[in-house]
Scaffold this motif. Structure first.
Motif, PDB file in Angstrom:
ATOM      1  N   GLU A  18      44.229  39.309  76.552  1.00 55.21           N
ATOM      2  CA  GLU A  18      43.562  39.625  77.817  1.00 55.21           C
ATOM      3  C   GLU A  18      44.099  40.942  78.368  1.00 55.21           C
ATOM      4  OE1 GLU A  18      42.584  37.744  82.201  1.00 55.21           O
ATOM      5  OE2 GLU A  18      42.865  36.424  80.460  1.00 55.21           O
ATOM      6  N   VAL A  19      43.187  41.875  78.609  1.00 58.68           N
ATOM      7  CA  VAL A  19      43.535  43.166  79.212  1.00 58.68           C
ATOM      8  C   VAL A  19      42.451  43.535  80.214  1.00 58.68           C
ATOM      9  CG1 VAL A  19      44.761  43.982  77.155  1.00 58.68           C
ATOM     10  CG2 VAL A  19      42.359  44.562  77.449  1.00 58.68           C
ATOM     11  N   ARG A  20      42.850  44.023  81.349  1.00 57.15           N
ATOM     12  CA  ARG A  20      41.906  44.532  82.353  1.00 57.15           C
ATOM     13  C   ARG A  20      40.818  43.508  82.663  1.00 57.15           C
ATOM     14  NH1 ARG A  20      40.528  49.664  83.343  1.00 57.15           N
ATOM     15  NH2 ARG A  20      38.581  49.618  82.140  1.00 57.15           N
ATOM     16  N   GLY A  21      41.193  42.230  82.660  1.00 55.61           N
ATOM     17  CA  GLY A  21      40.271  41.187  83.060  1.00 55.61           C
ATOM     18  C   GLY A  21      39.313  40.698  81.993  1.00 55.61           C
ATOM     19  N   ILE A  22      39.468  41.177  80.740  1.00 60.64           N
ATOM     20  CA  ILE A  22      38.626  40.690  79.651  1.00 60.64           C
ATOM     21  C   ILE A  22      39.500  40.302  78.467  1.00 60.64           C
ATOM     22  CG2 ILE A  22      36.659  42.141  80.294  1.00 60.64           C
ATOM     23  CD1 ILE A  22      37.407  43.926  77.893  1.00 60.64           C
ATOM     24  N   ARG A  23      38.917  39.509  77.577  1.00 60.53           N
ATOM     25  CA  ARG A  23      39.615  39.123  76.355  1.00 60.53           C
ATOM     26  C   ARG A  23      39.113  39.975  75.199  1.00 60.53           C
ATOM     27  NH1 ARG A  23      37.913  33.058  76.614  1.00 60.53           N
ATOM     28  NH2 ARG A  23      36.257  34.078  77.816  1.00 60.53           N
ATOM     29  N   LEU A  24      40.024  40.709  74.584  1.00 57.13           N
ATOM     30  CA  LEU A  24      39.687  41.508  73.415  1.00 57.13           C
ATOM     31  C   LEU A  24      40.107  40.750  72.166  1.00 57.13           C
ATOM     32  CD1 LEU A  24      40.739  45.140  74.442  1.00 57.13           C
ATOM     33  CD2 LEU A  24      38.478  44.069  74.592  1.00 57.13           C
ATOM     34  N   HIS A  25      39.184  40.662  71.223  1.00 50.97           N
ATOM     35  CA  HIS A  25      39.486  40.006  69.952  1.00 50.97           C
ATOM     36  C   HIS A  25      40.143  40.998  69.005  1.00 50.97           C
ATOM     37  CE1 HIS A  25      38.216  39.255  65.703  1.00 50.97           C
ATOM     38  NE2 HIS A  25      38.926  38.175  65.961  1.00 50.97           N
ATOM     39  N   LEU A  80      44.945  48.900  51.355  1.00 43.80           N
ATOM     40  CA  LEU A  80      46.142  49.526  51.907  1.00 43.80           C
ATOM     41  C   LEU A  80      47.396  48.834  51.381  1.00 43.80           C
ATOM     42  CD1 LEU A  80      45.048  50.137  55.602  1.00 43.80           C
ATOM     43  CD2 LEU A  80      45.244  51.814  53.757  1.00 43.80           C
ATOM     44  N   PRO A  81      48.454  49.583  51.139  1.00 38.94           N
ATOM     45  CA  PRO A  81      49.690  48.985  50.643  1.00 38.94           C
ATOM     46  C   PRO A  81      50.425  48.237  51.754  1.00 38.94           C
ATOM     47  CG  PRO A  81      50.036  51.306  51.088  1.00 38.94           C
ATOM     48  CD  PRO A  81      48.571  51.031  51.328  1.00 38.94           C
ATOM     49  N   GLU A  82      51.454  47.515  51.366  1.00 39.67           N
ATOM     50  CA  GLU A  82      52.303  46.872  52.359  1.00 39.67           C
ATOM     51  C   GLU A  82      53.026  47.935  53.173  1.00 39.67           C
ATOM     52  OE1 GLU A  82      54.932  44.193  50.408  1.00 39.67           O
ATOM     53  OE2 GLU A  82      53.331  42.823  49.768  1.00 39.67           O
ATOM     54  N   GLY A  83      53.519  47.526  54.329  1.00 38.66           N
ATOM     55  CA  GLY A  83      54.240  48.464  55.181  1.00 38.66           C
ATOM     56  C   GLY A  83      53.474  48.888  56.412  1.00 38.66           C
ATOM     57  N   TYR A  84      52.230  48.368  56.557  1.00 34.76           N
ATOM     58  CA  TYR A  84      51.434  48.663  57.738  1.00 34.76           C
ATOM     59  C   TYR A  84      51.125  47.375  58.494  1.00 34.76           C
ATOM     60  CZ  TYR A  84      50.392  53.318  55.867  1.00 34.76           C
ATOM     61  OH  TYR A  84      50.482  54.597  55.386  1.00 34.76           O
ATOM     62  N   ARG A  85      51.160  47.469  59.795  1.00 38.81           N
ATOM     63  CA  ARG A  85      50.623  46.409  60.639  1.00 38.81           C
ATOM     64  C   ARG A  85      49.242  46.869  61.082  1.00 38.81           C
ATOM     65  NH1 ARG A  85      52.693  44.611  66.720  1.00 38.81           N
ATOM     66  NH2 ARG A  85      51.013  43.088  67.107  1.00 38.81           N
ATOM     67  N   ILE A  86      48.207  46.292  60.494  1.00 43.23           N
ATOM     68  CA  ILE A  86      46.840  46.710  60.742  1.00 43.23           C
ATOM     69  C   ILE A  86      46.279  45.924  61.927  1.00 43.23           C
ATOM     70  CG2 ILE A  86      44.559  47.005  59.745  1.00 43.23           C
ATOM     71  CD1 ILE A  86      46.739  48.589  58.332  1.00 43.23           C
ATOM     72  N   ILE A  87      45.748  46.645  62.908  1.00 42.31           N
ATOM     73  CA  ILE A  87      45.191  46.038  64.116  1.00 42.31           C
ATOM     74  C   ILE A  87      43.762  46.538  64.274  1.00 42.31           C
ATOM     75  CG2 ILE A  87      45.456  45.737  66.603  1.00 42.31           C
ATOM     76  CD1 ILE A  87      48.419  46.732  66.139  1.00 42.31           C
ATOM     77  N   CYS A  88      42.802  45.633  64.130  1.00 42.25           N
ATOM     78  CA  CYS A  88      41.382  45.987  64.213  1.00 42.25           C
ATOM     79  C   CYS A  88      40.754  45.252  65.400  1.00 42.25           C
ATOM     80  CB  CYS A  88      40.656  45.609  62.929  1.00 42.25           C
ATOM     81  SG  CYS A  88      41.340  46.357  61.426  1.00 42.25           S
ATOM     82  N   PRO A  89      40.701  45.857  66.561  1.00 38.53           N
ATOM     83  CA  PRO A  89      40.082  45.181  67.715  1.00 38.53           C
ATOM     84  C   PRO A  89      38.568  45.311  67.702  1.00 38.53           C
ATOM     85  CG  PRO A  89      40.912  47.318  68.384  1.00 38.53           C
ATOM     86  CD  PRO A  89      41.273  47.169  66.924  1.00 38.53           C
ATOM     87  N   ASP A  90      37.918  44.347  68.297  1.00 34.77           N
ATOM     88  CA  ASP A  90      36.510  44.505  68.674  1.00 34.77           C
ATOM     89  C   ASP A  90      36.490  45.182  70.038  1.00 34.77           C
ATOM     90  OD1 ASP A  90      35.489  43.231  66.422  1.00 34.77           O
ATOM     91  OD2 ASP A  90      35.501  41.256  67.365  1.00 34.77           O
ATOM     92  N   LEU A  91      35.751  46.270  70.152  1.00 31.78           N
ATOM     93  CA  LEU A  91      35.638  46.934  71.442  1.00 31.78           C
ATOM     94  C   LEU A  91      34.982  46.003  72.458  1.00 31.78           C
ATOM     95  CD1 LEU A  91      34.413  50.496  70.372  1.00 31.78           C
ATOM     96  CD2 LEU A  91      36.764  49.669  70.652  1.00 31.78           C
ATOM     97  N   ARG A  92      35.239  46.260  73.712  1.00 31.85           N
ATOM     98  CA  ARG A  92      34.613  45.495  74.807  1.00 31.85           C
ATOM     99  C   ARG A  92      33.125  45.298  74.522  1.00 31.85           C
ATOM    100  NH1 ARG A  92      34.965  45.663  80.970  1.00 31.85           N
ATOM    101  NH2 ARG A  92      36.973  46.697  80.665  1.00 31.85           N
ATOM    102  N   GLY A  93      32.698  44.037  74.570  1.00 30.83           N
ATOM    103  CA  GLY A  93      31.290  43.724  74.423  1.00 30.83           C
ATOM    104  C   GLY A  93      30.812  43.557  73.002  1.00 30.83           C
TER     105      GLY A  93
END
Length: 298
Positions: free
Chosen positions: A25-32, A62-75
């Protein structure tokens, strides 16, 4: 923003056992978020008409060693939909608030299409938060007018998307339009499976209001800024690699030139024979660009 969250999609997600899902939850919404791996954090921002799954081919390479973060944009995807908040500044605020919520001071950044537009906004607004930026299939903020004007006709499809009533109706009730755009904007339509097309058509129908609002806010705010040259007062200090498709029929190669007076370190590279969806068409080359460009970056 005072934008009330109205819905989070309950559609089943595409199968990808490599990622874990959660909502922040950020700025009043839930981001997946779809996340995988551990190590150097890498934030990957999707474009239209897609969501987190746009990156699945790249992430798998991608090789190991990365923390991959793929958000869905608002909406979009499985993030909350709101009545407002789809201009680039608001989406940038969402993204920076997400990094704060995750406890991440600095990340590598990758953006495609609208996510690429957002990526440039983020790098200009908060350069200290990004170790480097890999932009895909998008112009930089300082395109030459003499390159843009002859190619405006290529944006014909936006007339069916950006207007509030028409755009929402088309995106919600005409899945063939989304399918056409996806096929039309790649060099070889065979890169899309039927499952891909069905997923993104369904996702676009579910996020029709958000997608229309995203395009309309660009018309209201970003096109006038482009005409006025507002961004020319800003300088890009984040090291940036911009990959374009040689056969991209939306953002053609001639539109990628002209950044030199406004950027400390921006390199443009064309991918031969590729169109507008590099993560889908050439995931190997995108993954290699990630490996080489972010090597040694904190």
């Amino acid at each position: 923003m005072g934008a009330r969250e109205v819905v989070v999609s309950e559609r089943p997600m595409p199968e990808d056992g490599a990622v874990r899902h959660r909502w922040v939850e950020v700025r009043g919404i839930r981001l997946h978020l779809a996340e995988c791996g551990a190590g150097v954090p890498l934030l990957m921002l999707h474009g239209f008409p897609q969501h987190w799954y746009a990156w699945h081919k790249v992430v798998a390479l991608l090789p190991e060693g990365y923390r991959i973060i793929c958000p869905d944009l608002r909406g979009f995807g499985w993030s909350g939909q709101t009545t407002r908040g789809y201009d680039m500044d608001a989406l940038a605020e969402d993204t920076l608030a997400l990094l704060d919520a995750l406890g991440l001071e600095r990340v590598g950044l990758v953006g495609h299409d609208w996510g690429g537009q957002l990526g440039f906004r983020l790098c200009l607004r908060a350069p200290e938060r990004f170790s480097g930026y890999l932009a895909l299939n998008i112009t930089h903020p300082w395109p030459r007018h003499r390159a843009v004007l002859p190619n405006l006709w290529r944006m014909w499809f936006t007339a069916f998307v950006e207007y509030p009533v028409l755009g929402r109706a088309v995106l919600r009730h005409w899945p063939g339009f989304t399918r056409f755009l996806l096929r039309h904007q790649v060099a070889d339509p065979a890169v899309w499976t039927e499952a891909d097309l069905a997923e993104y058509a369904a996702a676009t129908s579910a996020s029709a209001a958000a997608a229309q609002s995203l395009f309309w806010q660009y018309v209201l705010h970003d096109i006038p800024a482009l005409v006025r040259g507002t961004r020319r007062r800003q300088r890009l200090t984040v090291p940036t690699l911009l990959l374009g498709g040689e056969r991209d029929n939306v953002v053609v190669p001639s539109m990628l030139a002209g950044s030199e007076p406004y950027a400390d370190d921006l390199t443009v590279r064309l991918v031969p024979g590729a169109g507008h969806y590099l993560p889908q068409e050439r995931p190997e080359e995108v993954a290699e660009a990630v490996r080489t460009f972010f090597a040694g970056r904190v």
